[in-house]
Design an enzyme around this catalytic site. Structure first.
Site, PDB file in Angstrom:
ATOM      1  CB  ALA A 183      48.707  12.138  45.279  1.00  0.00           C
TER       2      ALA A 183
ATOM      3  N   GLY B  72      46.730   7.510  43.184  1.00  0.00           N
ATOM      4  CA  GLY B  72      47.952   7.376  42.388  1.00  0.00           C
ATOM      5  C   GLY B  72      48.613   6.015  42.561  1.00  0.00           C
TER       6      GLY B  72
ATOM      7  CD  GLU C 167      45.591   7.747  38.938  1.00  0.00           C
ATOM      8  OE1 GLU C 167      46.308   8.325  39.784  1.00  0.00           O
ATOM      9  OE2 GLU C 167      44.774   8.342  38.225  1.00  0.00           O
TER      10      GLU C 167
ATOM     11  CD  GLU D  98      42.165   9.526  42.677  1.00  0.00           C
ATOM     12  OE1 GLU D  98      41.156   8.775  42.759  1.00  0.00           O
ATOM     13  OE2 GLU D  98      43.240   9.158  42.186  1.00  0.00           O
TER      14      GLU D  98
HETATM   15  N1  CO8 Z   1      49.223  11.183  51.664  1.00  0.00           N
HETATM   16  C1  CO8 Z   1      49.868  11.605  52.772  1.00  0.00           C
HETATM   17  N2  CO8 Z   1      49.693  11.056  53.988  1.00  0.00           N
HETATM   18  C2  CO8 Z   1      48.816  10.051  54.065  1.00  0.00           C
HETATM   19  C3  CO8 Z   1      48.101   9.563  52.964  1.00  0.00           C
HETATM   20  C4  CO8 Z   1      48.354  10.176  51.695  1.00  0.00           C
HETATM   21  N3  CO8 Z   1      47.753   9.770  50.567  1.00  0.00           N
HETATM   22  N4  CO8 Z   1      47.295   8.562  53.361  1.00  0.00           N
HETATM   23  C5  CO8 Z   1      47.498   8.434  54.683  1.00  0.00           C
HETATM   24  N5  CO8 Z   1      48.397   9.333  55.124  1.00  0.00           N
HETATM   25  C6  CO8 Z   1      48.920   9.530  56.461  1.00  0.00           C
HETATM   26  C7  CO8 Z   1      47.821   9.947  57.452  1.00  0.00           C
HETATM   27  O1  CO8 Z   1      47.621  11.345  57.393  1.00  0.00           O
HETATM   28  C8  CO8 Z   1      48.408   9.476  58.745  1.00  0.00           C
HETATM   29  O2  CO8 Z   1      49.406  10.385  59.131  1.00  0.00           O
HETATM   30  P1  CO8 Z   1      49.548  10.847  60.669  1.00  0.00           P
HETATM   31  O3  CO8 Z   1      49.940   9.588  61.398  1.00  0.00           O
HETATM   32  O4  CO8 Z   1      50.626  11.873  60.619  1.00  0.00           O
HETATM   33  O5  CO8 Z   1      48.208  11.373  61.070  1.00  0.00           O
HETATM   34  C9  CO8 Z   1      49.130   8.187  58.382  1.00  0.00           C
HETATM   35  O6  CO8 Z   1      49.390   8.280  56.972  1.00  0.00           O
HETATM   36  C10 CO8 Z   1      48.311   6.930  58.628  1.00  0.00           C
HETATM   37  O7  CO8 Z   1      47.069   7.091  57.980  1.00  0.00           O
HETATM   38  P2  CO8 Z   1      45.677   6.634  58.642  1.00  0.00           P
HETATM   39  O8  CO8 Z   1      45.724   6.866  60.105  1.00  0.00           O
HETATM   40  O9  CO8 Z   1      44.592   7.275  57.854  1.00  0.00           O
HETATM   41  O10 CO8 Z   1      45.752   5.067  58.358  1.00  0.00           O
HETATM   42  P3  CO8 Z   1      44.532   4.044  58.281  1.00  0.00           P
HETATM   43  O11 CO8 Z   1      45.155   2.691  58.263  1.00  0.00           O
HETATM   44  O12 CO8 Z   1      43.507   4.356  59.304  1.00  0.00           O
HETATM   45  O13 CO8 Z   1      43.826   4.331  56.838  1.00  0.00           O
HETATM   46  C11 CO8 Z   1      43.834   4.718  54.459  1.00  0.00           C
HETATM   47  C12 CO8 Z   1      44.529   4.030  55.649  1.00  0.00           C
HETATM   48  C13 CO8 Z   1      42.466   4.108  54.217  1.00  0.00           C
HETATM   49  C14 CO8 Z   1      44.729   4.460  53.251  1.00  0.00           C
HETATM   50  C15 CO8 Z   1      43.684   6.227  54.745  1.00  0.00           C
HETATM   51  O14 CO8 Z   1      44.927   6.723  55.203  1.00  0.00           O
HETATM   52  C16 CO8 Z   1      43.290   7.053  53.540  1.00  0.00           C
HETATM   53  O15 CO8 Z   1      42.140   7.063  53.161  1.00  0.00           O
HETATM   54  N6  CO8 Z   1      44.275   7.753  52.914  1.00  0.00           N
HETATM   55  C17 CO8 Z   1      44.015   8.620  51.787  1.00  0.00           C
HETATM   56  C18 CO8 Z   1      43.839   7.813  50.539  1.00  0.00           C
HETATM   57  C19 CO8 Z   1      43.536   8.707  49.358  1.00  0.00           C
HETATM   58  O16 CO8 Z   1      42.650   9.529  49.394  1.00  0.00           O
HETATM   59  N7  CO8 Z   1      44.295   8.511  48.268  1.00  0.00           N
HETATM   60  C20 CO8 Z   1      44.121   9.283  47.053  1.00  0.00           C
HETATM   61  C21 CO8 Z   1      45.020  10.468  47.104  1.00  0.00           C
HETATM   62  S1  CO8 Z   1      44.732  11.547  45.726  1.00  0.00           S
HETATM   63  C22 CO8 Z   1      45.575  10.859  44.476  1.00  0.00           C
HETATM   64  O17 CO8 Z   1      46.176   9.833  44.598  1.00  0.00           O
HETATM   65  C23 CO8 Z   1      45.538  11.613  43.196  1.00  0.00           C
HETATM   66  C24 CO8 Z   1      46.363  10.899  42.145  1.00  0.00           C
HETATM   67  C25 CO8 Z   1      46.892  11.878  41.163  1.00  0.00           C
HETATM   68  C26 CO8 Z   1      48.195  11.440  40.576  1.00  0.00           C
HETATM   69  C27 CO8 Z   1      49.322  11.314  41.559  1.00  0.00           C
HETATM   70  C28 CO8 Z   1      50.167  12.560  41.657  1.00  0.00           C
HETATM   71  C29 CO8 Z   1      51.338  12.428  42.629  1.00  0.00           C
END
Ligand code: CO8
Length: 263
Positions: free
Chosen positions: A70, A114, A117, A137
């Protein structure tokens, strides 16, 4: 969040040789899934579902991620009232599993939250060796909300699903294949061609037969074995009403390849 506008600029779609390709193409290569993004994905996939020339849909992301979950930048501003009243994970999300045409998720890089999913809503997942799957999550103050606790458990079993969901740890492509989450893993160099080959094989099947087969397998997800076998039998009988059934039988006896009429 009400009156969400589909973010069509983040979805690339094209069809070729009976395959409808839908690429998640956000400016952030991690493809964060916002409400408008999922609506655009729904629109592109549904359009191919209604296109008689398409026999297989393939959902892909970038080299870095299928989707990393998400959009947390959108989610941070939401509260209980907005998510429940605006049906946050209903609009668009609930439409993907209703697609009748076979649909494959082709995953390179991250498929998290997501994103995992969404991949599990497809009929099966093909992954590149660098793919990583997970439901992280719990690490960001939530739990899976678009079917993760249900589909992952049915896919890899309670024990492995609990481990993944309670720790938030990722599964490698190899682990995901071993546990049944992923149907096939290909090395990065062969991934695109191998995915296309599988999609082409499905696209060249009789379209009504492929839809009936998909429907029959999906019943296994929803009901008891007895009910599922009954449903399969009824669907099997219905294949006898198709011209393609007659053609398939004739082609076999004449030792030639069938020419499907999709009727
Ligand atoms: N949403 C928004 N921005 C994101 C997300 C995200 N999920 N993931 C990464 N970004 C952004 C970062 O903030 C960063 O932005 P900025 O350059 O402005 O600081 C940019 O993308 C690059 O990210 P990283 O520097 O973190 O990149 P890495 O290569 O170091 O790491 C990862 C990649 C491992 C994927 C890491 O970014 C991460 O852990 N992201 C979050 C993953 C996460 O927690 N996902 C679950 C989200 S909750 C969810 O999905 C609930 C589902 C419910 C249903 C869906 C409803 C819509």
């Amino acid at each position: 969040m009400s009156n969400v506008i589909p973010k069509t600029e983040w979805v690339k779609s094209w069809s070729e040789d009976g395959i409808g390709w839908v690429q998640l193409n956000h400016e952030n290569k991690l493809n964060p899934l916002s409400a408008g993004f999922i609506l655009a994905i729904k629109e592109a996939t549904t359009k191919f579902d209604h296109d008689d020339s398409v026999g297989c849909i393939v959902l892909i992301g970038s080299d870095k991620a299928f989707a990393a979950g998400a959009d947390l930048k959108e989610m941070v501003s939401l509260n209980y009232a907005t998510v429940s009243q605006n049906r946050y994970i209903e609009n668009g999300w609930l439409d993907i599993p209703k697609i009748q045409t076979p649909i494959i998720a082709g995953v390179k890089g991250y498929a998290l939250g997501g994103g995992c999913e969404l991949a599990m809503m497809c009929d099966f997942i093909v992954a590149s060796e660098n793919a990583k799957f997970g439901q992280p999550e719990i690490n960001i103050g939530a739990i899976p909300g678009a079917g993760g606790t249900q589909r992952l458990t049915r896919s890899i079993g309670k024990s492995k699903a609990m481990l993944a969901i309670l720790t938030g740890d990722m599964l490698s492509a190899q682990e995901a294949e071993k546990s049944g989450l992923v149907a096939k893993v290909f090395n990065n160099a062969n991934f695109d061609n191998s995915l296309k080959e599988i999609a082409l094989k499905i696209a060249n099947q009789s379209k009504p037969l492929a839809k009936l087969a998909k429907q029959a397998v999906n019943v296994a997800y929803e009901t008891t074995l007895e009910e599922g076998v009954r449903s399969e039998r009824a669907l099997f009988y219905s294949t006898f009403a198709l011209e393609d059934h007659v053609e398939g039988m004739q082609a076999f006896s004449e030792k030639r390849k069938p020419t499907w009429r999709n009727k």
